[in-house]
Design a protein around this motif. Structure first.
Motif, PDB file in Angstrom:
ATOM      1  N   THR A 125     -29.539  -2.059 -46.921  1.00 57.49           N
ATOM      2  CA  THR A 125     -28.642  -1.786 -45.786  1.00 57.49           C
ATOM      3  C   THR A 125     -27.401  -2.648 -45.882  1.00 57.49           C
ATOM      4  N   TYR A 126     -27.577  -3.933 -46.183  1.00 62.39           N
ATOM      5  CA  TYR A 126     -26.402  -4.792 -46.299  1.00 62.39           C
ATOM      6  C   TYR A 126     -25.507  -4.336 -47.447  1.00 62.39           C
ATOM      7  N   SER A 127     -26.094  -3.915 -48.531  1.00 62.32           N
ATOM      8  CA  SER A 127     -25.324  -3.400 -49.653  1.00 62.32           C
ATOM      9  C   SER A 127     -24.485  -2.192 -49.221  1.00 62.32           C
ATOM     10  N   ARG A 128     -25.056  -1.360 -48.376  1.00 62.30           N
ATOM     11  CA  ARG A 128     -24.328  -0.192 -47.862  1.00 62.30           C
ATOM     12  C   ARG A 128     -23.181  -0.614 -46.950  1.00 62.30           C
TER      13      ARG A 128
ATOM     14  N   SER B 147     -21.142   1.873 -41.553  1.00 65.18           N
ATOM     15  CA  SER B 147     -20.377   0.893 -40.781  1.00 65.18           C
ATOM     16  C   SER B 147     -21.300  -0.183 -40.241  1.00 65.18           C
ATOM     17  N   ILE B 148     -20.791  -1.388 -40.234  1.00 66.86           N
ATOM     18  CA  ILE B 148     -21.549  -2.511 -39.687  1.00 66.86           C
ATOM     19  C   ILE B 148     -21.386  -2.514 -38.162  1.00 66.86           C
TER      20      ILE B 148
ATOM     21  N   SER C  16     -23.932  -7.289 -35.520  1.00 67.07           N
ATOM     22  CA  SER C  16     -23.973  -7.883 -36.851  1.00 67.07           C
ATOM     23  C   SER C  16     -22.669  -8.590 -37.169  1.00 67.07           C
ATOM     24  N   LEU C  17     -21.545  -8.022 -36.749  1.00 71.25           N
ATOM     25  CA  LEU C  17     -20.257  -8.689 -36.942  1.00 71.25           C
ATOM     26  C   LEU C  17     -20.213 -10.024 -36.203  1.00 71.25           C
ATOM     27  N   ILE C  18     -20.751 -10.041 -35.006  1.00 71.92           N
ATOM     28  CA  ILE C  18     -20.796 -11.290 -34.227  1.00 71.92           C
ATOM     29  C   ILE C  18     -21.642 -12.326 -34.963  1.00 71.92           C
ATOM     30  N   LYS C  19     -22.813 -11.914 -35.453  1.00 68.86           N
ATOM     31  CA  LYS C  19     -23.684 -12.839 -36.198  1.00 68.86           C
ATOM     32  C   LYS C  19     -22.976 -13.392 -37.433  1.00 68.86           C
ATOM     33  N   LEU C  20     -22.281 -12.507 -38.152  1.00 70.15           N
ATOM     34  CA  LEU C  20     -21.591 -12.953 -39.361  1.00 70.15           C
ATOM     35  C   LEU C  20     -20.441 -13.896 -39.034  1.00 70.15           C
ATOM     36  N   ALA C  21     -19.689 -13.587 -38.002  1.00 70.36           N
ATOM     37  CA  ALA C  21     -18.580 -14.462 -37.606  1.00 70.36           C
ATOM     38  C   ALA C  21     -19.117 -15.842 -37.235  1.00 70.36           C
ATOM     39  N   ASP C  22     -20.217 -15.877 -36.493  1.00 72.59           N
ATOM     40  CA  ASP C  22     -20.820 -17.164 -36.127  1.00 72.59           C
ATOM     41  C   ASP C  22     -21.342 -17.887 -37.374  1.00 72.59           C
ATOM     42  N   TYR C  23     -22.022 -17.159 -38.243  1.00 72.26           N
ATOM     43  CA  TYR C  23     -22.594 -17.765 -39.448  1.00 72.26           C
ATOM     44  C   TYR C  23     -21.506 -18.346 -40.352  1.00 72.26           C
TER      45      TYR C  23
END
Length: 77
Positions: free
Chosen positions: A31-34, A41-42, A46-53
């Motif tokens: 899924t992440y590869s996609r 589309s993400i 998930s965008l919030i998690k990535l921005a925080d990470y």
């Protein structure tokens, strides 16, 4: 789609594998590869998690800015 380039770029800058980020997002590596390929589309959460990470802003991940520095945290929650 520029976002796919940004997702891959920031992941590789941290010397991480797709499986590492997939685990953070609680999705499969496939899924992440996609997400990175632009096949799907993400989602917002998930965008919030990535921005925080990555300690950056969603605008950076979406290529709306080239500034990696995150915005100050909101006092509204």
């Amino acid at each position: 789609m520029i976002i796919v380039e940004r997702l891959k770029e920031i992941r590789e800058d941290k010397d991480l594998y797709q499986k590492d980020i997939a685990k953070i997002l609680n999705v499969s590596q496939q899924t992440y590869s996609r997400y990175e390929s632009g096949e799907i589309s993400i989602d917002k959460n998930s965008l919030i998690k990535l921005a925080d990470y990555y300690n950056t802003s969603i605008d950076y991940l979406l290529c709306r800015t080239d500034e990696r520095k995150p915005y100050p945290k909101s006092i509204l929650k």
